[in-house]
Design an enzyme around this catalytic site. Structure first.
Site: not given
Length: 557
Positions: A305, A371, A421
């Site tokens: 990430e 995301k 994540c």
């Protein structure tokens, strides 16, 4: 004149159904519940096979709830257990707030305690809800100190399982959710793991709670006078059967191989968090990942990430051209963590996102994944809490979010589902993407930067949750992280390769994508929620006690 039988019956009935309040229980009862919750943290990673320990702990919790005398004392017991579990299980949030966010230590500690108290409201709710549905003691006892306490029953066991699952689901949903340490995760290496593909992590928690309640019910019946064999054997057999079926289901293949295997390289740069956003740190990251990516080819190469903490438009031209030539010359597909943004008419960047960009060999079109499920206070600021974020030194604390369902990234013929994540702790969202995608992915990829949490149990816990996602979906997962734990997890939840934390390196592996749907992909959490709400409703309907044949008894359990 002697008291009439009817009067005595009314007295005992009132004693057995009236809540005497939490004050009737020693404060040490709640201290013990808090300690039990803290002990339950050991059920989760990095403890191996902690699912067995969890069964014993939740059984003790259920027995402890039997000592309570009403919904208030039950809720306090559940809340104490939850606080003990969560404050010891997510203490690493203090590291992110204080060591990396530069929040003063007293404020960071207070924030951790307050957050854990908030999370403890959910097990408190579950215990209180169970109390309202479980039914009271089913016989008159001479010692009135025992009056009003609960006896283990089938209805109580089903109410406990349902209330437990509802509470955990609410904790993973309300205010964007925080399902960390949901009880089902400890069963990844436990006897109930086989149910994951059918009912998901909350369903596994339901079965765990039911099994533990039935164990307590059987043990209580064994010590009861008179002893009844059926009362002992019935719940014991159901509990053992549940554990046995869970073990057998672990051998069921819900999905099958799809498309040819792909070769992968997962990169772990081990960039220190305190250097990640410095100008010198960005330059070092560019050099590091350029060397690691271009060392040799693979079908898929994945960085962590925000491995390159800038927008693609800001990439140095030499860096971008080098990666493009490498992809074209070696046939390698690249997934690179960076930030995204929209460019306005005036050339200004707006709506920054935490994103992944994919380079496909022979194509000039750049894949992009934004995301969707953002971290509160780290990636977006809840309304009214900007003052709190200003106490921390966290860059880009208020990002835009991507769509819930986005297109997969194709590696040769293999569709790959990307998440970033925190997103891989929400199994329902991953199941939804696989369910609604025009071409469901055969491989899951999670890219994380867990450097925010230092060398703590957060790394092992996150890997454990990734393993649950593979069990729920029947698909392998590639976990690429900055400092650890970078790993390859097969479709059965087994870690086939893993890098040591806080090292610079890479994993090379050959991964087989899978196709097909598990029951959980099809149903999500709907099955366990429907069963739980129905059973809770039934519990409310039949919660009242009755007086019959000269003694006090509850409704049939």
């Amino acid at each position: 004149m002697a008291e009439s039988i009817t009067s005595r019956l009314r007295h005992y009935a009132a004693a057995s159904t009236t809540t005497t309040g939490p004050g009737a229980i020693s404060r040490w009862h709640y201290v013990a519940a808090l300690a039990l919750g803290a002990l339950n943290t050991l059920s989760f990673a990095p403890t191996p096979h902690g699912g067995w320990l969890e069964i014993g702990i939740i059984a003790v919790l259920y027995a402890w709830l039997m000592r309570t005398r009403g919904w208030a004392s039950a809720a306090l017991t559940g809340g104490a257990f939850g606080f003990g579990n969560l404050v010891t299980g997510v203490w690493w949030l203090y590291v992110s707030m204080h060591h990396y966010g530069e929040m003063p230590a007293p404020l960071a500690g207070a924030a951790l305690v307050l957050f854990s108290l908030y999370l403890a409201l959910y097990p408190a709710f579950s215990a209180g809800l169970w109390s309202l549905c479980a039914g009271r003691a089913s016989q008159v006892v001479q010692d009135t100190r025992e009056a009003g306490r609960y006896l283990p029953t089938w209805r109580g066991a089903l109410a406990f399982a349902s209330a437990w699952a509802i509470g955990e689901w609410l904790r993973g949903t309300v205010f964007t959710g925080f399902p960390w340490l949901a009880s089902g995760y400890a069963q990844v290496e436990g006897p109930l793991a086989g149910f994951s593909a059918i009912v998901g992590v909350y369903g596994v928690g339901w079965l765990l709670a039911l099994t533990c309640a039935l164990i307590v019910q059987s043990v209580a019946a064994a010590f009861a006078i008179p002893r009844r064999r059926a009362a002992i054997a019935g719940p014991a057999l159901v509990a053992l059967a549940t554990l046995g079926v869970g073990a057998l289901l672990s051998h069921v293949a819900w999905t099958r191989p799809g498309n040819a295997p792909v070769t992968v390289r997962l990169l772990q740069g081990n960039v220190k968090q305190e250097m990640k956003f410095d100008e010198a740190g960005v330059r070092d990251a560019l050099d590091l990942y350029e060397r690691m990516i271009t060392s040799h080819g693979a079908d898929l190469i994945v960085t962590p990430e925000t491995a390159i903490p800038m927008l693609p438009q800001q990439f140095p031209e030499t860096f971008a051209n080098t990666l493009r030539r490498f992809a074209d010359n070696t046939g390698s597909s690249l997934l690179i963590g960076a930030f995204g943004a929209s460019i306005g008419p005036d050339g200004r960047y707006t709506d920054e996102t935490n994103s992944f960009f994919g380079v496909t060999p022979g194509s000039r079109q750049l894949y992009r994944y934004d995301k969707h499920h953002l971290v509160p206070f780290g990636e977006f600021v809840p309304l009214g809490f900007h003052w709190f974020v200003q106490l921390m030194n966290i860059p880009l604390g208020d990002l835009a979010r991507g769509k819930p369902v986005q297109h997969p990234f194709f590696v040769r013929d293999q569709p790959v589902d990307v998440d970033i994540c925190y997103e891989d702790i929400f199994g329902e969202e991953i199941a939804r993407r696989l369910r609604e995608a025009a071409v469901p992915a055969g491989i899951l990829v999670n890219a994380s930067n867990l450097a925010w949490f230092g060398d703590t149990i957060a790394l092992d816990q996150h890997l454990q949750m990734a393993r649950m996602r593979t069990l729920e979906t029947g698909r392998p997962m590639l976990a690429a992280t900055n400092t650890g734990t970078t790993a390859v997890i097969d479709a059965k939840g087994r870690v086939s390769a893993q890098l040591p934390a806080f090292t610079t390196g890479q994993i090379e592996a050959r991964v087989q994508g899978m196709t097909g749907r598990t029951p959980y992909i099809t149903l999500g959490n709907n099955l366990v929620l429907a069963v739980s709400f129905v059973l809770i409703a039934v519990g409310f309907v039949y919660r009242s006690g009755r007086v019959r044949s000269g003694h006090v008894r509850a409704e049939p359990q």
